[in-house]
Design a protein around this motif. Structure first.
Motif, mmCIF file in Angstrom:
data_model
loop_
_atom_site.group_PDB
_atom_site.id
_atom_site.type_symbol
_atom_site.label_atom_id
_atom_site.label_comp_id
_atom_site.label_asym_id
_atom_site.label_seq_id
_atom_site.Cartn_x
_atom_site.Cartn_y
_atom_site.Cartn_z
ATOM 1 N N ALA A 99 0.844 -1.300 -0.060
ATOM 2 C CA ALA A 99 -0.198 -0.116 0.010
ATOM 3 C C ALA A 99 0.863 1.325 0.005
ATOM 4 O O ALA A 99 0.263 2.274 0.020
ATOM 5 C CB ALA A 99 -0.966 -0.066 1.146
ATOM 6 N N GLY A 100 2.113 1.234 0.076
ATOM 7 C CA GLY A 100 2.944 2.202 -0.097
ATOM 8 C C GLY A 100 3.149 2.909 1.335
ATOM 9 O O GLY A 100 3.526 4.086 1.334
ATOM 10 N N LEU A 101 3.112 2.262 2.387
ATOM 11 C CA LEU A 101 3.053 2.877 3.862
ATOM 12 C C LEU A 101 4.654 2.623 4.473
ATOM 13 O O LEU A 101 4.560 3.414 5.575
ATOM 14 C CB LEU A 101 1.892 2.177 4.489
ATOM 15 N N LEU A 102 5.242 1.731 3.685
ATOM 16 C CA LEU A 102 6.605 1.613 4.369
ATOM 17 C C LEU A 102 7.729 2.810 3.709
ATOM 18 O O LEU A 102 7.406 3.098 2.369
ATOM 19 C CB LEU A 102 7.005 0.175 4.209
ATOM 20 N N ARG A 103 8.806 3.008 4.554
ATOM 21 C CA ARG A 103 9.795 3.721 3.766
ATOM 22 C C ARG A 103 10.621 3.072 2.914
ATOM 23 O O ARG A 103 10.524 1.836 2.801
ATOM 24 C CB ARG A 103 10.880 3.981 5.067
ATOM 25 N N VAL A 110 12.549 -8.038 7.853
ATOM 26 C CA VAL A 110 13.398 -7.374 8.666
ATOM 27 C C VAL A 110 12.809 -6.363 9.931
ATOM 28 O O VAL A 110 12.805 -6.505 11.249
ATOM 29 C CB VAL A 110 14.552 -6.422 8.209
ATOM 30 N N ALA A 111 11.610 -5.597 9.205
ATOM 31 C CA ALA A 111 10.888 -4.839 10.277
ATOM 32 C C ALA A 111 10.182 -5.859 11.315
ATOM 33 O O ALA A 111 9.985 -5.444 12.352
ATOM 34 C CB ALA A 111 10.002 -4.023 9.593
ATOM 35 N N ALA A 112 9.607 -6.981 10.634
ATOM 36 C CA ALA A 112 8.925 -7.830 11.669
ATOM 37 C C ALA A 112 9.707 -8.475 12.627
ATOM 38 O O ALA A 112 9.381 -8.545 13.953
ATOM 39 C CB ALA A 112 8.346 -8.955 10.615
ATOM 40 N N ARG A 113 11.060 -8.818 12.192
ATOM 41 C CA ARG A 113 12.063 -9.440 13.331
ATOM 42 C C ARG A 113 12.221 -8.147 14.478
ATOM 43 O O ARG A 113 12.378 -8.460 15.650
ATOM 44 C CB ARG A 113 13.286 -9.696 12.717
ATOM 45 N N VAL A 114 12.551 -7.113 13.895
ATOM 46 C CA VAL A 114 13.050 -6.056 14.785
ATOM 47 C C VAL A 114 11.764 -5.704 15.740
ATOM 48 O O VAL A 114 11.997 -5.495 16.925
ATOM 49 C CB VAL A 114 13.709 -4.854 14.256
ATOM 50 N N LEU A 115 10.528 -5.491 15.275
ATOM 51 C CA LEU A 115 9.437 -5.075 16.021
ATOM 52 C C LEU A 115 8.963 -6.405 17.075
ATOM 53 O O LEU A 115 8.788 -6.015 18.323
ATOM 54 C CB LEU A 115 8.287 -4.747 15.174
ATOM 55 N N ASN A 116 9.260 -7.535 16.520
ATOM 56 C CA ASN A 116 8.892 -8.664 17.361
ATOM 57 C C ASN A 116 10.095 -8.575 18.767
ATOM 58 O O ASN A 116 9.549 -8.923 19.699
ATOM 59 C CB ASN A 116 9.007 -9.843 16.457
ATOM 60 N N ALA A 117 11.058 -8.338 18.328
ATOM 61 C CA ALA A 117 12.144 -8.496 19.697
ATOM 62 C C ALA A 117 11.919 -7.518 20.606
ATOM 63 O O ALA A 117 11.849 -7.629 21.712
ATOM 64 C CB ALA A 117 13.611 -8.173 18.962
ATOM 65 N N ALA A 118 11.379 -6.151 19.831
ATOM 66 C CA ALA A 118 11.199 -4.940 20.961
ATOM 67 C C ALA A 118 9.968 -5.402 21.842
ATOM 68 O O ALA A 118 10.031 -5.236 22.796
ATOM 69 C CB ALA A 118 10.951 -3.876 19.919
ATOM 70 N N GLU A 159 5.649 2.784 24.474
ATOM 71 C CA GLU A 159 6.980 3.588 24.453
ATOM 72 C C GLU A 159 7.763 3.036 23.047
ATOM 73 O O GLU A 159 8.803 3.775 22.868
ATOM 74 C CB GLU A 159 7.944 3.368 25.557
ATOM 75 N N VAL A 160 7.421 1.874 22.603
ATOM 76 C CA VAL A 160 8.213 1.251 21.593
ATOM 77 C C VAL A 160 7.947 2.177 20.207
ATOM 78 O O VAL A 160 8.761 2.445 19.274
ATOM 79 C CB VAL A 160 7.927 -0.060 20.975
ATOM 80 N N TRP A 161 6.516 2.438 20.007
ATOM 81 C CA TRP A 161 6.055 2.951 18.873
ATOM 82 C C TRP A 161 6.756 4.285 18.269
ATOM 83 O O TRP A 161 7.226 4.363 17.097
ATOM 84 C CB TRP A 161 4.533 3.139 18.828
ATOM 85 N N PRO A 162 6.803 5.176 19.151
ATOM 86 C CA PRO A 162 7.325 6.623 18.656
ATOM 87 C C PRO A 162 8.979 6.452 18.183
ATOM 88 O O PRO A 162 9.570 7.184 17.494
ATOM 89 C CB PRO A 162 7.407 7.796 19.863
ATOM 90 N N LEU A 163 9.531 5.197 18.831
ATOM 91 C CA LEU A 163 10.989 5.134 18.449
ATOM 92 C C LEU A 163 11.023 4.241 17.181
ATOM 93 O O LEU A 163 12.225 4.224 16.515
ATOM 94 C CB LEU A 163 11.694 4.504 19.452
ATOM 95 N N LEU A 166 8.615 3.141 14.729
ATOM 96 C CA LEU A 166 7.782 3.520 13.611
ATOM 97 C C LEU A 166 8.449 4.584 12.632
ATOM 98 O O LEU A 166 8.296 4.356 11.370
ATOM 99 C CB LEU A 166 6.506 4.034 13.817
ATOM 100 N N PRO A 167 9.102 5.415 13.217
ATOM 101 C CA PRO A 167 9.785 6.430 12.166
ATOM 102 C C PRO A 167 10.915 5.798 11.218
ATOM 103 O O PRO A 167 11.323 6.153 10.188
ATOM 104 C CB PRO A 167 10.596 7.412 13.270
ATOM 105 N N GLY A 168 11.377 4.584 11.896
ATOM 106 C CA GLY A 168 12.279 3.966 10.735
ATOM 107 C C GLY A 168 11.716 2.904 9.851
ATOM 108 O O GLY A 168 12.394 2.451 8.957
ATOM 109 N N ILE A 169 10.538 2.855 9.834
ATOM 110 C CA ILE A 169 9.517 1.809 9.062
ATOM 111 C C ILE A 169 8.475 2.701 8.257
ATOM 112 O O ILE A 169 8.519 2.104 7.027
ATOM 113 C CB ILE A 169 9.057 0.729 10.047
ATOM 114 N N ALA A 170 7.920 3.383 8.744
ATOM 115 C CA ALA A 170 6.651 3.923 7.910
ATOM 116 C C ALA A 170 7.017 5.287 7.108
ATOM 117 O O ALA A 170 8.005 5.887 7.394
ATOM 118 C CB ALA A 170 5.909 4.442 9.070
ATOM 119 N N ALA A 171 6.336 5.259 6.078
ATOM 120 C CA ALA A 171 6.379 6.465 5.260
ATOM 121 C C ALA A 171 6.219 7.620 5.713
ATOM 122 O O ALA A 171 5.498 7.654 6.890
ATOM 123 C CB ALA A 171 5.788 6.178 3.807
#
Length: 215
Positions: free
Chosen positions: A141-145, A152-160, A183-187, A189-194
């Protein structure tokens, strides 16, 4: 019917007592006698419902697993974009962890599967797969950077998320797991979302709009 009702009530009492004991002390440190004492059930009644402590632990794992498909589908049915759906699913998930002893105990037992039963499934691959599917849809849907890998995003978020839950549950029986997860989201999501999606979401977040309120 009264006999069936009594049997159901007895089984529920055993599962509830076991969840409280396993959540408090873990599988290995919880003797069957503690479960019987908390539930008020005789050993004979226990073995009528469960052949062993291992079988009881497995029943709790499967009980918590049964919660997630309905939770997942409830958010998917809202028709939100994949990233908002993902945030909403996780928000409800950690609320269940914070408030539902059966869910909390089932997750703990899953992570202790080598002690309980090696055939019990680990929750970590399942949730990483769910996260990957949501991120893959978001990418479509064009929502990722640009350049972000859904895997990779799934692995990183899962770990967090797993880390936030484990630390919270270790320190205070998961009472602050919702806060730690938020507290995880603001840190992350900026590296993942468009940028466009992130700007809209950040505005909602700063104005106190929870995932549950976003329609």
């Amino acid at each position: 019917m009264p006999q069936q009702h009594r049997a159901h009530a007895t089984r529920h009492a055993i599962l509830t007592a076991a969840a409280e004991e396993f959540d408090r002390a873990g599988y290995a440190a919880t003797p069957l006698s503690a479960i019987l004492r908390r539930s008020g059930v005789t050993k004979g009644a226990f073995y009528f419902h469960f052949p062993s402590k291992e079988a009881l632990a497995a029943a709790l794992v499967h009980a918590q697993e049964a919660v997630w498909p309905e939770l997942y589908q409830r958010w998917v049915d809202r028709g939100l974009d994949p990233l908002r759906t993902l945030v909403g699913i996780i928000d409800d998930l950690v609320r269940a962890v914070a408030t539902d002893t059966v869910v909390r105990a089932g997750l703990r037992l899953s992570s202790e599967s080598r002690v309980v039963d090696n055939e019990l499934p680990s929750p970590y691959p399942l949730w990483e797969r769910v996260l990957f599917e949501m991120f893959d849809q978001a990418a479509g849907a064009g929502l990722l950077r640009e350049g972000v890998s859904p895997a990779v995003a799934a692995r990183v978020l899962n770990a967090a998320l797993v880390g936030a839950r484990i630390i919270s549950c270790s320190l205070n029986r998961c009472t602050d797991v919702v806060q730690r997860t938020r507290e995880v989201w603001p840190l992350v999501l900026p590296g993942i979302a468009a940028e466009d999606w992130l700007a809209d979401w950040t505005g909602e977040w700063r104005h106190g709009v929870s995932p549950v309120q976003v329609q």
